[in-house]
Design a protein around this motif. Sequence first.
Motif, PDB file in Angstrom:
ATOM      1  N   GLY A   1       0.832  -1.440  -0.341  1.00 45.28           N
ATOM      2  CA  GLY A   1      -0.489   0.032   0.205  1.00 45.28           C
ATOM      3  C   GLY A   1       0.644   1.637  -0.182  1.00 45.28           C
ATOM      4  N   LYS A   2       0.060   1.941   0.679  1.00 43.55           N
ATOM      5  CA  LYS A   2       0.514   3.890   0.690  1.00 43.55           C
ATOM      6  C   LYS A   2       1.314   3.847   1.551  1.00 43.55           C
ATOM      7  N   VAL A   3       1.823   5.349   2.226  1.00 47.71           N
ATOM      8  CA  VAL A   3       2.756   5.343   3.121  1.00 47.71           C
ATOM      9  C   VAL A   3       1.642   6.292   4.292  1.00 47.71           C
ATOM     10  N   ASN A   4       1.511   5.554   5.556  1.00 44.97           N
ATOM     11  CA  ASN A   4       0.573   5.866   7.114  1.00 44.97           C
ATOM     12  C   ASN A   4       0.942   7.794   6.871  1.00 44.97           C
ATOM     13  N   LYS A   5       0.038   7.885   7.470  1.00 42.04           N
ATOM     14  CA  LYS A   5      -0.093   8.884   7.460  1.00 42.04           C
ATOM     15  C   LYS A   5       1.004   9.435   8.980  1.00 42.04           C
ATOM     16  N   LEU A   6       1.051  10.339   8.763  1.00 41.21           N
ATOM     17  CA  LEU A   6       2.987  10.459   9.836  1.00 41.21           C
ATOM     18  C   LEU A   6       4.226  10.374   9.427  1.00 41.21           C
ATOM     19  N   SER A   7       4.035   9.310   8.798  1.00 41.84           N
ATOM     20  CA  SER A   7       5.041   9.130   7.858  1.00 41.84           C
ATOM     21  C   SER A   7       6.247   8.870   6.985  1.00 41.84           C
ATOM     22  N   TRP A   8       7.021   9.834   6.847  1.00 41.29           N
ATOM     23  CA  TRP A   8       7.863   9.808   5.234  1.00 41.29           C
ATOM     24  C   TRP A   8       8.856   8.095   4.808  1.00 41.29           C
ATOM     25  N   VAL A   9       8.335   8.263   4.161  1.00 38.94           N
ATOM     26  CA  VAL A   9       9.077   6.813   3.312  1.00 38.94           C
ATOM     27  C   VAL A   9       9.983   7.357   2.270  1.00 38.94           C
ATOM     28  N   LYS A  10      11.482   6.725   1.506  1.00 40.66           N
ATOM     29  CA  LYS A  10      12.295   6.805   0.268  1.00 40.66           C
ATOM     30  C   LYS A  10      12.744   5.290  -0.014  1.00 40.66           C
ATOM     31  N   VAL A  11      13.530   5.238  -1.192  1.00 40.90           N
ATOM     32  CA  VAL A  11      13.551   3.741  -1.565  1.00 40.90           C
ATOM     33  C   VAL A  11      14.639   4.376  -2.190  1.00 40.90           C
ATOM     34  N   VAL A  12      16.198   3.694  -0.801  1.00 41.09           N
ATOM     35  CA  VAL A  12      17.672   4.684  -1.479  1.00 41.09           C
ATOM     36  C   VAL A  12      18.170   3.210  -2.384  1.00 41.09           C
ATOM     37  N   ASP A  13      19.577   3.303  -3.410  1.00 44.95           N
ATOM     38  CA  ASP A  13      20.285   2.361  -3.479  1.00 44.95           C
ATOM     39  C   ASP A  13      21.407   1.484  -1.917  1.00 44.95           C
ATOM     40  N   VAL A  14      21.264   0.916  -1.891  1.00 45.69           N
ATOM     41  CA  VAL A  14      21.672   0.085  -1.483  1.00 45.69           C
ATOM     42  C   VAL A  14      22.945   0.646  -1.030  1.00 45.69           C
ATOM     43  N   LYS A  15      24.062   0.588  -1.570  1.00 50.60           N
ATOM     44  CA  LYS A  15      25.584   0.368  -1.716  1.00 50.60           C
ATOM     45  C   LYS A  15      25.286   2.498  -2.193  1.00 50.60           C
ATOM     46  N   THR A  16      25.056   2.869  -1.635  1.00 52.33           N
ATOM     47  CA  THR A  16      24.748   4.498  -2.178  1.00 52.33           C
ATOM     48  C   THR A  16      24.513   5.262  -1.654  1.00 52.33           C
ATOM     49  N   GLY A  17      23.305   4.845  -1.192  1.00 54.46           N
ATOM     50  CA  GLY A  17      22.148   6.053  -0.302  1.00 54.46           C
ATOM     51  C   GLY A  17      21.628   6.488  -1.162  1.00 54.46           C
ATOM     52  N   ARG A  18      21.275   6.598  -3.017  1.00 55.72           N
ATOM     53  CA  ARG A  18      20.733   7.799  -3.247  1.00 55.72           C
ATOM     54  C   ARG A  18      19.699   7.284  -3.903  1.00 55.72           C
ATOM     55  N   THR A  19      18.430   7.866  -3.310  1.00 55.36           N
ATOM     56  CA  THR A  19      16.965   7.663  -3.267  1.00 55.36           C
ATOM     57  C   THR A  19      16.888   7.523  -5.082  1.00 55.36           C
ATOM     58  N   LEU A  20      15.693   6.566  -4.817  1.00 55.59           N
ATOM     59  CA  LEU A  20      15.737   5.991  -6.664  1.00 55.59           C
ATOM     60  C   LEU A  20      13.861   6.374  -6.879  1.00 55.59           C
ATOM     61  N   GLY A  21      13.995   6.036  -7.598  1.00 58.68           N
ATOM     62  CA  GLY A  21      12.515   6.466  -8.234  1.00 58.68           C
ATOM     63  C   GLY A  21      11.621   5.417  -8.566  1.00 58.68           C
ATOM     64  N   PRO A  22      10.201   5.437  -9.363  1.00 60.21           N
ATOM     65  CA  PRO A  22       9.832   4.510  -9.539  1.00 60.21           C
ATOM     66  C   PRO A  22      10.094   2.616 -10.183  1.00 60.21           C
ATOM     67  N   ASN A  23       9.647   1.376  -9.337  1.00 61.06           N
ATOM     68  CA  ASN A  23      10.255   0.416  -9.906  1.00 61.06           C
ATOM     69  C   ASN A  23      11.783   0.564  -9.700  1.00 61.06           C
ATOM     70  N   GLN A  24      12.195   0.831  -9.163  1.00 61.37           N
ATOM     71  CA  GLN A  24      13.623   0.360  -8.794  1.00 61.37           C
ATOM     72  C   GLN A  24      14.328   0.454  -7.320  1.00 61.37           C
ATOM     73  N   ILE A  25      14.838  -0.988  -7.465  1.00 64.30           N
ATOM     74  CA  ILE A  25      14.386  -1.416  -6.200  1.00 64.30           C
ATOM     75  C   ILE A  25      15.628  -1.167  -4.863  1.00 64.30           C
ATOM     76  N   GLY A  26      15.480  -0.864  -3.688  1.00 66.88           N
ATOM     77  CA  GLY A  26      16.590  -0.034  -2.661  1.00 66.88           C
ATOM     78  C   GLY A  26      15.394  -1.036  -1.998  1.00 66.88           C
ATOM     79  N   GLU A  27      16.425   0.244  -0.545  1.00 66.58           N
ATOM     80  CA  GLU A  27      16.504  -0.085   0.340  1.00 66.58           C
ATOM     81  C   GLU A  27      15.462   0.967   1.091  1.00 66.58           C
ATOM     82  N   ILE A  28      14.258   0.175   2.236  1.00 68.51           N
ATOM     83  CA  ILE A  28      13.189   0.791   1.946  1.00 68.51           C
ATOM     84  C   ILE A  28      14.097   1.681   3.905  1.00 68.51           C
TER      85      ILE A  28
END
Length: 550
Positions: free
Chosen positions: A368-395
Amino acid sequence: MHRAGSNDGMGNNDEKYVFYGGDLEEPIESGCRSLGELFIKRLKENGDGVAFTDGVTDERFTYSDILERSVRLANRFHRLGIKRDTVVAVMCENRIELPIITFATTYLRAVPLLLNPAYTATELSHVLKLTQPRAIFASPLAMGTLQPLLKTFPSIKLTVLLGGTTRPNSHVTLFRELFDRNRAQFITFTPQPVRLREQVGLMVLSSGTTGLPKAVQLTHHNVMCVLAYMREGARNFPIEQIALGLLPFFHVYGYMMLLQALINQRQIVSLPKFEPTLFLSTIQKYRVTSASLAPPLMVFLAKHPLVDQYDLSSLLLLGCGAAPLSKEVELAVLKRLPSVLMILVGYGLSESSLGVMTRVSDVHGSVGKVNKLSWVKVVDVKTGRTLGPNQIGEICVKGPLVMKGYLKNDAETRAIIDRDGWLHSGDTGYFDEEENFYIVDRIKDLIKYKGFQVAPAEVEAVLLTNPKIKDCAVVGLPDASAGQLPMAFVVPQPGTSLTESDVQQYVAERLSKQKQLHGGVRFVHEIPKTASGKILRRELTTNLLAKSKL
């Protein structure tokens, strides 16, 4: 839900793919200066309605009963010297005493510590040494493990047996002996104010699948945030909620569901453990309308023949969290139980107080989608760069639900919460163009096969579509040339014939070459799991390596 903008305070103004779930419509604190004050306010409001039913004994307790008993216990605690920051441990199966003890502890600004009654002596020794509780409450099962250890922990001044009628020795008190006889005081009892974002209001233990458990410190404000967003979210489902209390109350998911029932007025029917006929007959007998379950029980509802023998037509809502739920299992449950209007799938972790994402749509396979009160991003596991749609990284998660930190473990706290306040979950996932999130697997569980990353959960989901397979787990078998080979532990359905080649071929017909079971198949009687339903892959891998050396 909206994305972070130039004033989001997230530490990087150009992060386009940082998502915020939004603000709540009502104040989180509801005018209360402590979590204990909120508990008392809500219990008074809820009054004489039935709050808690023991599904085994049929004993019922009202909100007023719980208020009175918890305040009387708090008065006794006060005289015993339990005060601010004192740790009070509870180690039992699901039972009414647990919320009475944790509420009484919270009123005094002391810290409830929830322990798994199935801990081994080694695990329990580690936790007691780490947390140093002054008082500990244990069920008969847990007391068997606890009692031999007590002499090595002089910090424990009070040991209480729950549910027993005779003391095992003179150093153990019976629960009923603790209660103050003065029933009138609870009407005027008011907890002292706290610094909401600093004062620890609850400690739960991380599941320990990657080592010895760590004590997660959740503040009064952390818990108030969960209760507030659950209260608001429940308005979307205006049904009489009779909830099944089967998830272990010592787990953050189970405890927050217990609080949701008692504080936000959702009647709960409690069971001490999963037993197939008891589980199904309880839903039928009490006309349970909602049940929060771990994925193994969703598999049970989808596949077990016993399910057809009971009337489960009262079930309207199912919740699922704690581990990934496959699309195939979800659809099988909906087909088998047509009364179920929706399966609410959530994602969260102990360190984020509970769920940070929930799915209320029919996008099967998503959390689903992000609950109220929370911020979420997906980052590249090695570089920490924020990823866009359909790119697998760390939550990664940020916001008022993120824990204060691990008790006495600054190094591990810094390792999981970065300098900008982002909690690194250790889970890989991605989001689509509609901002629905998907969990792939634990970073540490990913299988590295010839340079490919294989998610065990994906292979397991395919295996569970086979009607001859009751349960399964996939791990990486070390291999000199490939790195790791995907291999499966499989529990066959009773009365079916299944060979290793049958299973391998089934996967080969459905998944690409790197995801196939090159490491083979082992048939087992059961898959080891935590109480919350997470597969203990480390245990399976350790056994596998031990056998390979024989």
